[in-house]
Write an enzyme that holds these catalytic residues in place. Structure first.
Site, PDB file in Angstrom:
ATOM      1  N   ARG A  85      -6.334  90.675  32.407  1.00  0.00           N
ATOM      2  CA  ARG A  85      -7.021  89.372  32.354  1.00  0.00           C
ATOM      3  C   ARG A  85      -6.889  88.536  33.719  1.00  0.00           C
ATOM      4  O   ARG A  85      -6.108  88.178  34.208  1.00  0.00           O
ATOM      5  CB  ARG A  85      -6.613  87.687  31.603  1.00  0.00           C
ATOM      6  N   GLU A 104      -4.615  84.888  39.662  1.00  0.00           N
ATOM      7  CA  GLU A 104      -3.546  85.679  39.273  1.00  0.00           C
ATOM      8  C   GLU A 104      -4.221  86.628  38.423  1.00  0.00           C
ATOM      9  O   GLU A 104      -5.435  86.783  37.499  1.00  0.00           O
ATOM     10  CB  GLU A 104      -2.503  85.227  38.762  1.00  0.00           C
ATOM     11  N   ASN A 106      -3.360  88.878  35.405  1.00  0.00           N
ATOM     12  CA  ASN A 106      -2.387  89.063  34.129  1.00  0.00           C
ATOM     13  C   ASN A 106      -2.583  90.456  33.534  1.00  0.00           C
ATOM     14  O   ASN A 106      -3.277  91.268  33.005  1.00  0.00           O
ATOM     15  CB  ASN A 106      -2.859  87.802  33.101  1.00  0.00           C
ATOM     16  N   SER A 111      -3.921  86.745  26.708  1.00  0.00           N
ATOM     17  CA  SER A 111      -4.119  86.067  25.708  1.00  0.00           C
ATOM     18  C   SER A 111      -5.021  85.663  25.189  1.00  0.00           C
ATOM     19  O   SER A 111      -5.817  85.104  26.297  1.00  0.00           O
ATOM     20  CB  SER A 111      -3.165  85.133  25.628  1.00  0.00           C
ATOM     21  N   LYS A 262       3.590  88.118  41.299  1.00  0.00           N
ATOM     22  CA  LYS A 262       2.834  87.698  42.021  1.00  0.00           C
ATOM     23  C   LYS A 262       3.154  88.691  43.446  1.00  0.00           C
ATOM     24  O   LYS A 262       3.014  88.141  44.924  1.00  0.00           O
ATOM     25  CB  LYS A 262       3.195  85.881  42.393  1.00  0.00           C
ATOM     26  N   LYS A 323       4.712  79.645  43.633  1.00  0.00           N
ATOM     27  CA  LYS A 323       5.254  80.665  43.144  1.00  0.00           C
ATOM     28  C   LYS A 323       6.510  81.277  42.581  1.00  0.00           C
ATOM     29  O   LYS A 323       5.937  82.324  43.519  1.00  0.00           O
ATOM     30  CB  LYS A 323       3.657  81.476  42.734  1.00  0.00           C
ATOM     31  N   GLU A 327       5.562  84.903  34.610  1.00  0.00           N
ATOM     32  CA  GLU A 327       4.559  84.238  33.730  1.00  0.00           C
ATOM     33  C   GLU A 327       3.720  82.861  33.212  1.00  0.00           C
ATOM     34  O   GLU A 327       5.215  82.979  32.345  1.00  0.00           O
ATOM     35  CB  GLU A 327       3.778  85.530  33.380  1.00  0.00           C
ATOM     36  N   GLY A 328       2.800  82.972  32.321  1.00  0.00           N
ATOM     37  CA  GLY A 328       3.053  81.942  31.213  1.00  0.00           C
ATOM     38  C   GLY A 328       3.014  80.797  31.169  1.00  0.00           C
ATOM     39  O   GLY A 328       2.388  79.726  30.225  1.00  0.00           O
ATOM     40  N   ARG A 407     -10.523  77.440  30.444  1.00  0.00           N
ATOM     41  CA  ARG A 407      -9.729  76.675  30.201  1.00  0.00           C
ATOM     42  C   ARG A 407      -9.814  75.739  31.232  1.00  0.00           C
ATOM     43  O   ARG A 407      -9.514  75.787  33.152  1.00  0.00           O
ATOM     44  CB  ARG A 407      -7.534  76.963  30.162  1.00  0.00           C
TER      45      ARG A 407
END
Length: 432
Positions: A85, A104, A106, A111, A262, A323, A327-328, A407
């Site tokens: 993603r 970014e 992923n 998810s 990153k 950064k 992740e997350g 989001r």
């Protein structure tokens, strides 16, 4: 989802969709295939990954651990499956000049494909009798993702092979995962769930194949393993190592996971480095979506002259995001917190971080729902495009855009992760 107290609650969502120009939506979708190709090419060059990440590994234990597991003799599985993603903001420093900018990439645990579908259906139902109903962007990522799994398993060649989904203990986002599991089941593909610890304790290698609970997983799909806490236990480390040493198609491999860090993203902003991995047409398209990114010691042009990026960020913290290699959601530093973090970092620690330009998306009215309560807000939205990529050796069997995740968050919130407690699931309303 499950709350931290173990109770059931709906995932946070927006009642009204995010507006987006149809031309920008087309631009976002068109970036998926070249980003898929780039991620695959980078994952095939472990020497490059080591060269870029070893300086980071000297001061950050997590990438050091992943690099240590990525042995040079890792099993060369000819079939590669990636579910990726790529996340974007529509950066609008001026209202008349919206610019697509990548936040970014992923490459592990991409998810919300399942819940994003449900929110799009909800908005279609709510707007069914309004003029806006026809402008909702269709969204159903699961069929394309399932098709990728099916193609990879077909190429794996063992008729009874199934999917082993690697999950976290006490997973809060289990329902999004179950939606994928049910979609796979409808195509005759069985899914088994296990933590890395359980795999480390119970899995074995048999003639190069991973055996767990008496079954042979043709695909091992990670919805865990993206943070240091997932590898703290020795059994979890053993589980990750067993997967890397087996014939199972890991989604992602260790190299593919590292390709999404990153530091690698920042390195690819270099013109020559990017062209090492992709053809000119892809490079030009991708570069147009890059945000500014710098090593902390890298010289940048700032008010008052050229200086190291970390010094420029100390003077203008509002212009940057700091950064780490995580992740997350919930790990980045903004504004005065960024300034304090930079002051606390010893010079030797700066290599573990990347500075990115602060993106400024336009705000839109949003109705945000959490635990049954509606809040009116000025919202900003991060848009992710799901990509599915299947290759065997030099042959690309599947490379496609699979749909999107939106989001939305309140304008005052810097972070946007849903599981981290900041963002709200949304969909897209297309305009001119």
């Amino acid at each position: 989802k499950y709350t931290p107290q173990g109770a059931l609650a709906h995932a946070p969502f927006a009642l009204n969709p995010c507006p987006l120009a149809a031309t920008l939506n087309d631009t976002l979708a068109s970036l998926t295939a070249p980003y898929n190709r780039l991620a695959d090419a980078v994952s095939q060059d472990t020497a490059f990954l080591r060269a870029v990440l070893e300086p980071v590994a000297r001061v950050d234990d997590f990438p050091a651990r992943l690099l240590g597991l990525m042995r040079s003799d890792e099993v060369a599985q000819p079939v590669r499956l990636q579910v990726i993603r790529s996340d974007y903001f529509v950066h609008q420093p001026e209202p008349e000049a919206p610019q697509v900018r990548q936040v970014e990439l992923n490459t592990i645990s991409a998810s919300y494909a399942g819940l994003a579908t449900l929110v799009a259906r909800l908005h279609r139902f709510l707007l069914r009798d309004t003029p806006s109903g026809d402008r909702l962007a269709p969204n159903d990522p699961l069929p394309a993702i399932v098709a990728g799994f099916a193609e990879a398993l077909r190429r794996y060649g063992y008729e009874r092979a199934h999917v082993l989904m690697v999950v976290q203990a006490g997973e809060a986002n289990v329902f999004d995962q179950r939606l994928l599991e049910f979609a796979l089941r409808e195509q005759g593909i069985v899914t088994q769930r296990a933590t890395l610890e359980q795999i480390g304790q119970g899995a074995r290698l048999r003639q190069g194949h991973l055996m767990y609970d008496g079954e042979l997983p043709g695909i091992t799909y990670f919805r865990a393993g993206y943070g240091p806490e997932d590898l703290e236990h020795p059994d979890a480390l053993r589980g990750r190592e067993l997967i890397a040493a087996a014939s199972t198609i890991a989604v992602p491999t260790l190299a593919a996971q590292l390709a999404g860090t990153k530091k690698v993203q920042q390195s690819l902003c270099d013109r020559a480095t990017l062209r090492r991995f992709c053809r000119e047409a892809d490079a030009a398209q991708l570069e147009a979506s890059f945000a500014g990114q710098w090593e902390l010691e890298q010289p940048v042009v700032a008010p008052g002259g050229t200086r190291p990026a970390w010094e420029a960020a100390l003077e203008q913290p509002e212009a940057f995001v700091l950064k780490p290699q995580r992740e997350g959601g919930g790990h980045n530093f903004f504004d005065e917190e960024l300034r304090r973090k930079l002051k606390d970092l010893a010079p030797a620690q700066r290599g573990a971080y990347v500075l990115m330009e602060r993106l400024r998306p336009a705000a839109h009215p949003a109705l945000l729902v959490r635990e049954g309560r509606v809040t009116e807000a000025e919202g900003v939205s991060e848009i992710g495009r799901f990509g599915v990529y299947v290759a065997e050796g030099d042959q690309v069997a599947l490379n496609r855009d699979a749909g999107y995740l939106v989001r939305t968050k309140g304008r005052e919130s810097a972070e946007g992760g849903i599981s981290a407690g900041f963002g709200f699931l949304d969909s897209l309303l297309l305009g001119h």
